[in-house]
Every structure is written in C-alpha cells, then in structure tokens.
Design an enzyme around this catalytic site. Structure first.
Site, PDB file in Angstrom:
ATOM      1  N   PHE A   1       0.813  -1.222   0.000  1.00 23.51           N
ATOM      2  CA  PHE A   1       0.000   0.000   0.000  1.00 23.51           C
ATOM      3  C   PHE A   1       0.842   1.266   0.000  1.00 23.51           C
ATOM      4  O   PHE A   1       0.373   2.330  -0.377  1.00 23.51           O
ATOM      5  CB  PHE A   1      -0.929   0.009   1.234  1.00 23.51           C
ATOM      6  CG  PHE A   1      -0.236   0.465   2.490  1.00 23.51           C
ATOM      7  CD1 PHE A   1      -0.130   1.818   2.792  1.00 23.51           C
ATOM      8  CD2 PHE A   1       0.362  -0.446   3.364  1.00 23.51           C
ATOM      9  CE1 PHE A   1       0.545   2.238   3.934  1.00 23.51           C
ATOM     10  CE2 PHE A   1       1.026  -0.035   4.495  1.00 23.51           C
ATOM     11  CZ  PHE A   1       1.124   1.311   4.779  1.00 23.51           C
TER      12      PHE A   1
ATOM     13  N   LYS B   1      -1.236  -7.103  -9.158  1.00 21.48           N
ATOM     14  CA  LYS B   1      -2.171  -7.275  -8.036  1.00 21.48           C
ATOM     15  C   LYS B   1      -1.760  -6.244  -6.991  1.00 21.48           C
ATOM     16  O   LYS B   1      -0.898  -6.498  -6.148  1.00 21.48           O
ATOM     17  CB  LYS B   1      -2.046  -8.706  -7.495  1.00 21.48           C
ATOM     18  CG  LYS B   1      -3.274  -9.259  -6.774  1.00 21.48           C
ATOM     19  CD  LYS B   1      -3.798  -8.428  -5.637  1.00 21.48           C
ATOM     20  CE  LYS B   1      -3.002  -8.527  -4.369  1.00 21.48           C
ATOM     21  NZ  LYS B   1      -3.417  -7.539  -3.335  1.00 21.48           N
TER      22      LYS B   1
ATOM     23  N   GLU C   1      -4.960  -3.833  -1.802  1.00 18.71           N
ATOM     24  CA  GLU C   1      -6.401  -3.555  -1.747  1.00 18.71           C
ATOM     25  C   GLU C   1      -6.700  -2.288  -0.951  1.00 18.71           C
ATOM     26  O   GLU C   1      -7.820  -1.805  -0.928  1.00 18.71           O
ATOM     27  CB  GLU C   1      -7.160  -4.773  -1.176  1.00 18.71           C
ATOM     28  CG  GLU C   1      -6.808  -5.180   0.244  1.00 18.71           C
ATOM     29  CD  GLU C   1      -5.576  -6.119   0.322  1.00 18.71           C
ATOM     30  OE1 GLU C   1      -4.588  -5.880  -0.397  1.00 18.71           O
ATOM     31  OE2 GLU C   1      -5.611  -7.061   1.145  1.00 18.71           O
ATOM     32  N   ARG C   2      -5.656  -1.744  -0.274  1.00 19.38           N
ATOM     33  CA  ARG C   2      -5.880  -0.530   0.514  1.00 19.38           C
ATOM     34  C   ARG C   2      -5.743   0.734  -0.334  1.00 19.38           C
ATOM     35  O   ARG C   2      -6.181   1.797   0.046  1.00 19.38           O
ATOM     36  CB  ARG C   2      -4.907  -0.487   1.694  1.00 19.38           C
ATOM     37  CG  ARG C   2      -5.338  -1.461   2.782  1.00 19.38           C
ATOM     38  CD  ARG C   2      -4.328  -1.534   3.886  1.00 19.38           C
ATOM     39  NE  ARG C   2      -3.497  -2.721   3.763  1.00 19.38           N
ATOM     40  CZ  ARG C   2      -2.406  -2.954   4.462  1.00 19.38           C
ATOM     41  NH1 ARG C   2      -2.005  -2.074   5.338  1.00 19.38           N
ATOM     42  NH2 ARG C   2      -1.714  -4.053   4.291  1.00 19.38           N
TER      43      ARG C   2
ATOM     44  N   SER D   1       5.376  -6.987   3.382  1.00 16.53           N
ATOM     45  CA  SER D   1       5.970  -7.333   4.679  1.00 16.53           C
ATOM     46  C   SER D   1       6.713  -8.676   4.588  1.00 16.53           C
ATOM     47  O   SER D   1       6.423  -9.504   3.725  1.00 16.53           O
ATOM     48  CB  SER D   1       4.865  -7.405   5.739  1.00 16.53           C
ATOM     49  OG  SER D   1       3.893  -8.343   5.340  1.00 16.53           O
TER      50      SER D   1
ATOM     51  N   CYS E   1       9.697   1.779   3.514  1.00 19.11           N
ATOM     52  CA  CYS E   1      10.634   0.695   3.825  1.00 19.11           C
ATOM     53  C   CYS E   1      12.048   1.235   3.959  1.00 19.11           C
ATOM     54  O   CYS E   1      12.933   0.533   4.432  1.00 19.11           O
ATOM     55  CB  CYS E   1      10.578  -0.387   2.770  1.00 19.11           C
ATOM     56  SG  CYS E   1      11.242   0.162   1.204  1.00 19.11           S
TER      57      CYS E   1
ATOM     58  N   GLU F   1       9.343  -4.108  13.044  1.00 16.13           N
ATOM     59  CA  GLU F   1       9.096  -2.965  12.166  1.00 16.13           C
ATOM     60  C   GLU F   1       7.811  -2.299  12.657  1.00 16.13           C
ATOM     61  O   GLU F   1       6.756  -2.929  12.704  1.00 16.13           O
ATOM     62  CB  GLU F   1       8.920  -3.453  10.724  1.00 16.13           C
ATOM     63  CG  GLU F   1       8.710  -2.319   9.742  1.00 16.13           C
ATOM     64  CD  GLU F   1       8.527  -2.816   8.305  1.00 16.13           C
ATOM     65  OE1 GLU F   1       7.856  -3.837   8.089  1.00 16.13           O
ATOM     66  OE2 GLU F   1       9.068  -2.152   7.397  1.00 16.13           O
TER      67      GLU F   1
HETATM   68  P1  NAD Z   1       1.575  -6.594   3.111  1.00 19.67           P
HETATM   69  O1  NAD Z   1       2.579  -7.671   3.191  1.00 19.67           O
HETATM   70  O2  NAD Z   1       0.461  -6.570   4.091  1.00 19.67           O
HETATM   71  O3  NAD Z   1       0.870  -6.616   1.654  1.00 19.67           O
HETATM   72  C1  NAD Z   1       1.604  -6.641   0.466  1.00 19.67           C
HETATM   73  C2  NAD Z   1       0.793  -7.367  -0.602  1.00 19.67           C
HETATM   74  O4  NAD Z   1       0.575  -8.712  -0.196  1.00 19.67           O
HETATM   75  C3  NAD Z   1      -0.567  -6.758  -0.859  1.00 19.67           C
HETATM   76  O5  NAD Z   1      -0.824  -6.750  -2.248  1.00 19.67           O
HETATM   77  C4  NAD Z   1      -1.503  -7.684  -0.118  1.00 19.67           C
HETATM   78  O6  NAD Z   1      -2.779  -7.760  -0.718  1.00 19.67           O
HETATM   79  C5  NAD Z   1      -0.807  -9.018  -0.186  1.00 19.67           C
HETATM   80  N1  NAD Z   1      -1.090  -9.862   0.976  1.00 19.67           N
HETATM   81  C6  NAD Z   1      -1.339  -9.453   2.251  1.00 19.67           C
HETATM   82  N2  NAD Z   1      -1.552 -10.511   3.052  1.00 19.67           N
HETATM   83  C7  NAD Z   1      -1.423 -11.619   2.290  1.00 19.67           C
HETATM   84  C8  NAD Z   1      -1.508 -13.025   2.550  1.00 19.67           C
HETATM   85  N3  NAD Z   1      -1.774 -13.503   3.771  1.00 19.67           N
HETATM   86  N4  NAD Z   1      -1.307 -13.876   1.543  1.00 19.67           N
HETATM   87  C9  NAD Z   1      -1.035 -13.427   0.309  1.00 19.67           C
HETATM   88  N5  NAD Z   1      -0.933 -12.105  -0.002  1.00 19.67           N
HETATM   89  C10 NAD Z   1      -1.128 -11.214   0.980  1.00 19.67           C
HETATM   90  O7  NAD Z   1       2.390  -5.218   3.123  1.00 19.67           O
HETATM   91  P2  NAD Z   1       1.816  -3.727   3.208  1.00 19.67           P
HETATM   92  O8  NAD Z   1       1.304  -3.485   4.581  1.00 19.67           O
HETATM   93  O9  NAD Z   1       0.930  -3.437   2.056  1.00 19.67           O
HETATM   94  O10 NAD Z   1       3.155  -2.894   2.985  1.00 19.67           O
HETATM   95  C11 NAD Z   1       4.024  -2.545   4.023  1.00 19.67           C
HETATM   96  C12 NAD Z   1       5.217  -3.489   4.092  1.00 19.67           C
HETATM   97  O11 NAD Z   1       5.900  -3.491   2.840  1.00 19.67           O
HETATM   98  C13 NAD Z   1       6.250  -3.075   5.125  1.00 19.67           C
HETATM   99  O12 NAD Z   1       6.720  -4.225   5.778  1.00 19.67           O
HETATM  100  C14 NAD Z   1       7.355  -2.441   4.282  1.00 19.67           C
HETATM  101  O13 NAD Z   1       8.636  -2.454   4.864  1.00 19.67           O
HETATM  102  C15 NAD Z   1       7.299  -3.290   3.068  1.00 19.67           C
HETATM  103  N6  NAD Z   1       7.907  -2.629   1.911  1.00 19.67           N
HETATM  104  C16 NAD Z   1       9.096  -3.122   1.459  1.00 19.67           C
HETATM  105  C17 NAD Z   1       9.718  -2.515   0.388  1.00 19.67           C
HETATM  106  C18 NAD Z   1      11.024  -3.052  -0.133  1.00 19.67           C
HETATM  107  O14 NAD Z   1      11.381  -2.746  -1.270  1.00 19.67           O
HETATM  108  N7  NAD Z   1      11.733  -3.856   0.633  1.00 19.67           N
HETATM  109  C19 NAD Z   1       9.116  -1.411  -0.232  1.00 19.67           C
HETATM  110  C20 NAD Z   1       7.900  -0.951   0.260  1.00 19.67           C
HETATM  111  C21 NAD Z   1       7.291  -1.580   1.331  1.00 19.67           C
END
Ligand code: NAD
Length: 499
Positions: free
Chosen positions: A149, A173, A176-177, A226, A281, A384
């Site tokens: 998101f 994909k 969704e937020r 994450s 991140c 985090e």
């Molecule tokens: P998230 O892991 O909750 O979601 C990321 C994606 O995974 C979304 O599209 C979501 O729909 C999907 N998802 C969520 N739960 C799932 C599940 N149980 N099974 C399958 N798919 C699922 O992350 P977020 O809250 O949207 O983003 C924040 C996180 O992203 C933080 O941890 C941040 O550090 C990380 N991030 C990392 C980078 C990098 O390049 N390392 C860059 C930006 C953000």
C-alpha cells in the site's frame, strides 16, 4: 458507494466474486469506496487473455515497445496532479510526497525507454570453424507483480515498466488498501499505446495472490510487502517452479559518529523518520549515536524539531509534514508497540499519544514519538513499527554500532553520519545491508541502479529496476550456429572441440 473493479483487456470491469474490501480515506476515517476482491477464476481468465496478447507484444520490436514507455512518461507528467490527488486520498500521504511517489516510478519508466540497448544479446563470431555463438534475451511470458500500500504508484511502475519493456504480459495485483492509482496507470498505458490484454490489474487479497502463485501460465512473480508474506510467496512461488523475487520489511539504522554535523543529522533523522508517517521501507527507525556526548547533543536537537512537526490531512497542501497512517488497524498496531516500549523501560522523550486534530477526530493520525534509551531486546527495536516513531539506541563505540546494525534480522537500508572518510568507507564495506547512505538518510538508488535489501528484507537473487530487472524479466537463450560448406561430407558422431 463507489465500487472499484479490475482492469482487464483494456477496460475497467466490475468484479464478479461478490467479495469486497473497504477502501478508507485515512484523513477522515470514512469508507470512501469498496474494492472488488478477485476470485481464482477471474485471475485465471485474465491471465489466459494476457498470455494470448503477449505473443504479439513479445514479437514487437523492442524499439516500438520502448516508444510506449516514452509516451507513458509524457502522460504521467500530464496527469501528475490528478494522480497525486487520487493517491493521497486513499493513502493519506501529503501531495508533495504523492508526487515524489509518482516521480520515482516515472523515472523507472524513463529508464525503460533504453530497453533495446539492455536487451541486446551477446555474439561470438567464429567460435569454431564456421560456427557463431550468440545469446538472446527473451521475455519470460506472463509476469505478475504483487505490491504494497505504501507506494501505490512507484512500486507498480518499478515492476510493470521493465516487465512490459522486455516483451512480457504483466498482471498487477496492487494493495487492496490503495487500488485506484494502479488502475489509472493501466489506463495511461493503454493511452500510451500498450495493446489490450498485455497489462491486467486484478484487485484482490490472499485468494488472488494464491491464484497467481498456483497459475501455471505465470512464470515470474515480483513481490513487495511485509517479510512474513514475502517469505510465504517466495516459498510457494518457487515450489511451483516460478522465478520469484520478494522484497520485505525493514528496520533501518542511522549511525551518528561524534564528528558528524549534528544539526544536519537531526534534520535528516526527522525527515527520514517521520516523513510519510514512517510508512516507508527506507525510513530510518533507529538512530545510533556513538558516545554519550553525541547522544545527549542529538536528543537535544531532535526534541524541538519533532515537536514542531505538522501533522494533518493532504488537503492542507504544503502546510503538512506528514499525514495519517493507512488504516485504523495500522494505527492500533503502532500504538500497541508504543505502549510496549514504555512498558519495557524505554524513555518516551516525545510523547505523541495524546495527538488529536480538530475536525479529523476519526482520521488515522498518529502523533510523532521519540524513544531514548532503547535496548536491542525491546519489541520497538526488534519489530518494524511502520509509523512515526524513532528509537534512539545509545552505543559506546563505532564497532558496537556497526555490530548492532549487522545483527538485526532486516537489512534493507542504513546510513552513517560522519566527517571521516575512513570510517564511512569501512562502514560501507563491512555492513551486511543492501543500500547504504553516507551522510544521506534515505539512500534509495536511482532508476538505473538497482534497489534491494539483504537478510530478511529480500528473498531471491536479483534486485528491482536497473539492469537486474532486465535479467529478471527475460530468459537467456544461447544459440550455436554452423553454416558448414562441407555438409556433404556426412554426419558427425562425437562432440566437436572448439579450436
Ligand atoms: P503486506 O505484506 O500486508 O501486503 C503486500 C501485498 O501482499 C498486498 O498486495 C496484499 O494484498 C498481499 N497480501 C497481504 N496478506 C497476504 C496473505 N496472507 N497472503 C497473500 N498475499 C497477501 O504489506 P503492506 O502493509 O501493504 O506494505 C508494508 C510493508 O511493505 C512493510 O513491511 C514495508 O517495509 C514493506 N515494503 C518493502 C519494500 C522493499 O522494497 N523492501 C518497499 C515498500 C514496502
């Protein structure tokens, strides 16, 4: 209530699964729309269409594909304000920050204009008598991107630019937020000349992610989000024989040496720690001053700067330093971790817990927090937080500070503030982290370099954007060709040595 669907075969379509998620306006706390959550059947059908469209797109010469990227850059600039407004409305970040989000994605699209050069293969003339050997980079077919998101424009563009420029079809994909901007990007791609079906945007949750991971047509998956989800996607995707790269969470340390310019370091920490409400991140969430005098002087400089931060809705324009966090659940999680810091004995030097904004009482705002005397066993250090919370962990020496950054499970980014070149060089050479800043707090590499962390911040062996992306989204094929003049001499039954 506005309903947000998918982008399939060149147009917006409604979802058919009957499942939806709420999309909030984080500044007001209101549900402003609902987004359709795709079923496996919807994902599979869109993927089959993408695979059919990819055949012609993959055979289109690279220069023509690059021209779509060129047109896209113009369209992104044309629609910058509109995109930024839509982004801030769903994410909550300030308008200048939303423009930065779009700009950093645009720069990767711009880099992709050079795709023909990056897609050139290798050639060896006369590798043997009458033999030429060459390799070519071919698209992997259908690639998918699963994005978080916190950068609703930048990260989808990091993925779709290289994937498409390499001649693949691409299934996005998004989170969704914050689903609106990814759909706008797909519409702009069409306007830029991308054929229908080559890029599909499928909104959804775990069900559509699992459908991507199990779909046999999709051969590559790029994920950002994450760490627990990154690990899950990497394991399931690779077990299914896909090429997978997953970028996860972070806990970025900034080491402040006694010789650093402390005003500069304090300014940098405030921007890198609290910008975008800490939902980056590459945010700095841990400051490690070396020596008591450095720590005391740093805290003295940080407190007034943090207390002056202006927190508010994006509609206040440039008057706001950061906005709300993305959801009520995110806010609750941040506040829980703050309470754990207090309970585990850290000093709350700036306490934002009472923060309220008149007229926005239901918004997901979190006031800025500064913890001093944090130790490495505390939850606020290990986890985090992804919120406007900076932890100061005091260190006695450079070696102890370096070891601390190295022992943390995450290794996305880190920074050192010093005037000493020798210390800076030593730090850059030894630290086991992917992106390093020397007197630079958020060292996000530019589009033509690559982006990626180490340790539990990244799974897979290639980075995002830059030349690595062109390796990830292509397969190498190597051809040995012989045009013998002497074929009439008959067959050969053993491997020939190259001479
Ligand atoms: P998230 O892991 O909750 O979601 C990321 C994606 O995974 C979304 O599209 C979501 O729909 C999907 N998802 C969520 N739960 C799932 C599940 N149980 N099974 C399958 N798919 C699922 O992350 P977020 O809250 O949207 O983003 C924040 C996180 O992203 C933080 O941890 C941040 O550090 C990380 N991030 C990392 C980078 C990098 O390049 N390392 C860059 C930006 C953000």
């Amino acid at each position: 209530m506005q309903e947000i669907g998918h982008w399939i075969n060149g147009k917006l379509v409604a979802g058919t699964s009957g499942r939806y998620a709420d999309v909030f306006n984080p500044a007001t706390g209101e549900v402003q729309a609902r987004v359709a959550l795709a079923s496996k059947a919807e994902l599979d059908a869109a993927t089959a269409d993408a695979a059919a469209a990819q055949v012609k797109w993959g055979a289109t010469n690279p220069q023509r594909r690059a021209r779509v990227m060129m047109a896209m850059v113009g369209l992104l600039n044309r629609d910058m304000d509109k995109l930024a407004e839509a982004l801030s409305r769903e994410h909550g970040k300030t308008i200048p920050d939303a423009k930065g989000d779009i700009q950093r994605g645009l720069e990767v699209i711009e880099f992709c204009i050079g795709a023909p050069h990056l897609l050139k293969g290798e050639f060896t003339d006369s590798a043997g008598p009458g033999i030429d050997m060459y390799s070519m980079r071919q698209p992997i077919g259908v690639a998918a991107g699963i994005t978080p998101f916190n950068f609703p424009a930048m990260i989808p563009m990091w993925k779709m630019g290289p994937a498409l420029a390499c001649g693949n079809a691409f299934i996005l994909k998004p989170s969704e937020r914050a689903p609106t901007v990814p759909l706008m990007l797909a519409a702009l791609m069409k306007e830029a000349g991308l054929p229908d079906g080559v890029m599909q945007v499928i909104n959804g949750d775990k069900e559509s992610v699992d459908a991507i991971l199990d779909n046999e047509t999709i051969s590559g998956v790029g994920f950002v989000g994450s760490t627990p989800i990154a690990q899950y996607i990497y394991a399931r995707g690779t077990a299914n024989g896909k090429r997978v790269q997953c970028f996860g969470g972070a806990k970025n340390h900034m080491i402040i040496m006694p010789d650093a310019d402390l005003d500069q370091a304090a300014d940098a920490l405030v921007g890198a720690g609290y910008g975008a409400a800490g939902e980056r991140c590459m945010a700095i969430s841990v400051a490690v001053p070396v020596g008591k005098a450095t720590a005391d002087a740093l805290i003295e400089r940080l407190i007034p700067r943090i207390e002056k931060l202006k927190v508010g809705p994006y509609t206040a324009g440039n008057d706001v330093d950061y906005g709300p966090v993305v959801t009520g659940a995110a806010k609750a999680n941040i506040l829980k971790l703050i309470e754990s810091g207090v309970a585990q004995g850290a000093t709350l030097a700036v306490d934002g817990r009472g923060f309220k904004l008149q007229g926005y009482e239901d918004g997901f705002f979190v006031g800025p927090h500064l913890f001093d005397n944090v130790t490495t066993d505390m939850d606020i250090y290990r986890k985090e937080i992804f919120g406007p919370v900076l932890s100061v962990v005091r260190s006695d020496s450079y070696e102890a500070a370096l070891k601390m950054a190295m022992d943390h499970e995450y290794g996305n980014g880190t920074a050192i503030y010093t005037r000493d070149g020798d210390t800076a060089r030593d730090f850059a050479a030894r630290v086991n982290v992917g992106m390093i800043g020397i007197n630079v707090p958020i060292p996000v590499p530019l589009a033509y370099h690559t982006f990626g962390g180490w340790k539990k911040s990244s799974f897979g062996d290639l980075n995002q954007h830059g030349p690595d992306a062109f390796r990830f989204y292509t397969r190498t094929k190597t051809i040995t060709s012989r045009w013998p003049s002497g074929i009439k001499e008959g067959g050969e039954f053993n491997f020939k040595q190259m001479e």
